[in-house]
Write a protein that holds these residues in place. Sequence first.
Motif, mmCIF file in Angstrom:
data_model
loop_
_atom_site.group_PDB
_atom_site.id
_atom_site.type_symbol
_atom_site.label_atom_id
_atom_site.label_comp_id
_atom_site.label_asym_id
_atom_site.label_seq_id
_atom_site.Cartn_x
_atom_site.Cartn_y
_atom_site.Cartn_z
ATOM 1 N N VAL A 21 0.830 -1.191 0.000
ATOM 2 C CA VAL A 21 0.000 0.000 0.000
ATOM 3 C C VAL A 21 0.874 1.255 0.000
ATOM 4 C CG1 VAL A 21 -1.634 1.322 1.377
ATOM 5 C CG2 VAL A 21 -1.942 -1.134 1.119
ATOM 6 N N MET A 68 -4.215 -10.974 2.198
ATOM 7 C CA MET A 68 -4.702 -9.629 1.935
ATOM 8 C C MET A 68 -6.191 -9.535 2.230
ATOM 9 S SD MET A 68 -4.188 -7.461 -1.544
ATOM 10 C CE MET A 68 -2.422 -7.321 -1.496
ATOM 11 N N SER A 119 -6.235 -0.078 0.581
ATOM 12 C CA SER A 119 -5.797 -1.394 0.164
ATOM 13 C C SER A 119 -5.312 -1.320 -1.275
ATOM 14 C CB SER A 119 -6.963 -2.381 0.290
ATOM 15 O OG SER A 119 -6.663 -3.583 -0.355
#
Lengths: 151, 104
Positions: A22, B1, B97
Motif C-alpha cells: 500500500v 490480503m 488497500s
Amino acid sequence: MISRRSVLKAVFTGGAIAGLGVMMPRIALAAWNATAFETDSQDAAMDAMYDSAPAASADVNLKAPDIAENGAVVPVTVSSGLAGVKSIAVFVEGNPQPLAAQFFIPAGTKAQASCRIRMGKTSAVTAVVETASGTFSASKEVKVTIGGCGG
Amino acid sequence: MAKGIIRAKAKAKNGNTSVKIMAKHDMETGNRKDKKGNKIPAKFIQTMVVAYNGKTVMEAHLGTAVSKNPYLAFTFEGGAKGDQLEITWTENTGTSSTETAKVR
C-alpha cells in the motif's frame, strides 16, 4: 502441523507485506481537495481547484443521459480533444456537494474518463477539463425522475 | 490480503489498454439517516490510484456524489497482455488497500 499460532503468524506477516504494498505506489499527483469536495457551492469548489473560471468550449465532450431514470446511478463520460489535459472534473450543481469526481490524467493516458454519479434532483452537470493553457467546460441539463439522495 | 472489493477488466488492443474498474462499496454520503433519524456517518472511497509498471496511469479523486459501487473507465497508451495493474484505493476513514488486476 498447522497450529493456531502458526496460522496467526502467517496472517500477520501477510498483512505486513500487504501494508508495504500500500505504501509503495503512493506517489500521489495531488492531495484530495477537501475544500472543493465538501463545499456546497459549485463556484466555491471551482475556485478551490482552478486559477481561473472555466470557459465553455466545444472541445469538451460530456456524455450524459437527457433523462436519468434513477438518480442514484447516472452514467457520465467526459472526453476532450484538447492537448495537454491535466485533469477532468465532474460537477452536479444541484447536489449537496456539487463536486462529484476529479480525474488526474498523466501523460500517456487518454483524455477520457467514465464514471457513475449520484444526482439528488434535476440539475446541470458540468464537466471541466484542465489543460496547461487554461480550463474549459461543457455542461448539460440532466432530468432526474427519482432522487438519488435519501431514497 | 484483505477481501478485495475491486473488480477490474483491462484489455490491451492496438497498443492501448482500456481499463474498467468497479469497486464494491456503498459510498455512504453522510447525508442519509437511519430509521431512528440518526445520521449515517460518511464512508466513501476518496482516492483511487491505478499504476502500471510503477507509473500512475490514472488518479481519481471521488466525492460523495459518486454512485454506490463506483465504476470507472479510461484508456492509456501501452500495456501488454499478462501485465499487471495495481489499484490502490483509500477511504475517507483512512482504510486503504492495493489490489492487482491482469491485462488481458
